[in-house]
Design a protein around this motif. Structure first.
Motif, PDB file in Angstrom:
ATOM      1  N   MET A  14      84.600  26.928   8.038  1.00 44.52           N
ATOM      2  CA  MET A  14      83.433  26.113   8.346  1.00 44.52           C
ATOM      3  C   MET A  14      83.314  25.953   9.860  1.00 44.52           C
ATOM      4  O   MET A  14      84.271  25.566  10.512  1.00 44.52           O
ATOM      5  CB  MET A  14      83.592  24.715   7.736  1.00 44.52           C
ATOM      6  N   ALA A  15      82.162  26.232  10.389  1.00 42.88           N
ATOM      7  CA  ALA A  15      81.913  25.972  11.795  1.00 42.88           C
ATOM      8  C   ALA A  15      81.436  24.536  11.923  1.00 42.88           C
ATOM      9  O   ALA A  15      80.634  24.068  11.138  1.00 42.88           O
ATOM     10  CB  ALA A  15      80.854  26.927  12.322  1.00 42.88           C
ATOM     11  N   GLY A  16      81.940  23.829  12.909  1.00 41.36           N
ATOM     12  CA  GLY A  16      81.558  22.440  13.097  1.00 41.36           C
ATOM     13  C   GLY A  16      82.776  21.574  13.311  1.00 41.36           C
ATOM     14  O   GLY A  16      83.879  22.058  13.557  1.00 41.36           O
ATOM     15  N   SER A  17      82.592  20.282  13.188  1.00 43.11           N
ATOM     16  CA  SER A  17      83.659  19.334  13.495  1.00 43.11           C
ATOM     17  C   SER A  17      84.674  19.173  12.368  1.00 43.11           C
ATOM     18  O   SER A  17      85.778  18.702  12.601  1.00 43.11           O
ATOM     19  CB  SER A  17      83.050  17.966  13.797  1.00 43.11           C
ATOM     20  N   ASN A  18      84.299  19.529  11.142  1.00 47.73           N
ATOM     21  CA  ASN A  18      85.130  19.340   9.944  1.00 47.73           C
ATOM     22  C   ASN A  18      85.384  17.866   9.637  1.00 47.73           C
ATOM     23  O   ASN A  18      86.260  17.538   8.844  1.00 47.73           O
ATOM     24  CB  ASN A  18      86.463  20.094  10.041  1.00 47.73           C
TER      25      ASN A  18
END
Length: 99
Positions: A1-5
């Protein structure tokens, strides 16, 4: 997952063209391919998939957390399938005996 998680909000959205959906953890990130019957599966009155994510609200998911969640989804899908097979066998043999 791309992003902050980061788990900020937990929501499930079903894809109208299939029985699967997405388990959202924030505005831009989700787990895709979660069957609706897995999302709604309950143990002890709690929806397992939703509760696991809600218990991590405010936290950043690690790679291991993401793998673990995917394993939970797969294990629940297999559990549901096995439960259905067991029910079919019981029904084929006259149902539960009443004593």
């Amino acid at each position: 997952m791309a992003g902050s998680n980061r788990v900020e909000r937990v929501a499930f959205v079903t894809d109208p063209s299939s029985e699967q959906g997405r388990a959202w953890i924030n505005a831009t990130q989700s787990f895709a391919g979660v069957p609706e019957e897995v999302w709604t599966f309950e143990v002890g009155g709690d929806q397992v998939c939703a509760q696991w994510l809600k218990d991590r609200k405010g936290r950043v998911l690690t790679f291991q957390d993401i793998v673990q969640y995917q394993q939970i989804v797969a294990a629940l899908a297999e559990t549901i399938q096995l439960m259905e097979q067991i029910d079919d066998v019981i029904e084929a043999h006259g149902g539960w005996p009443l004593h």
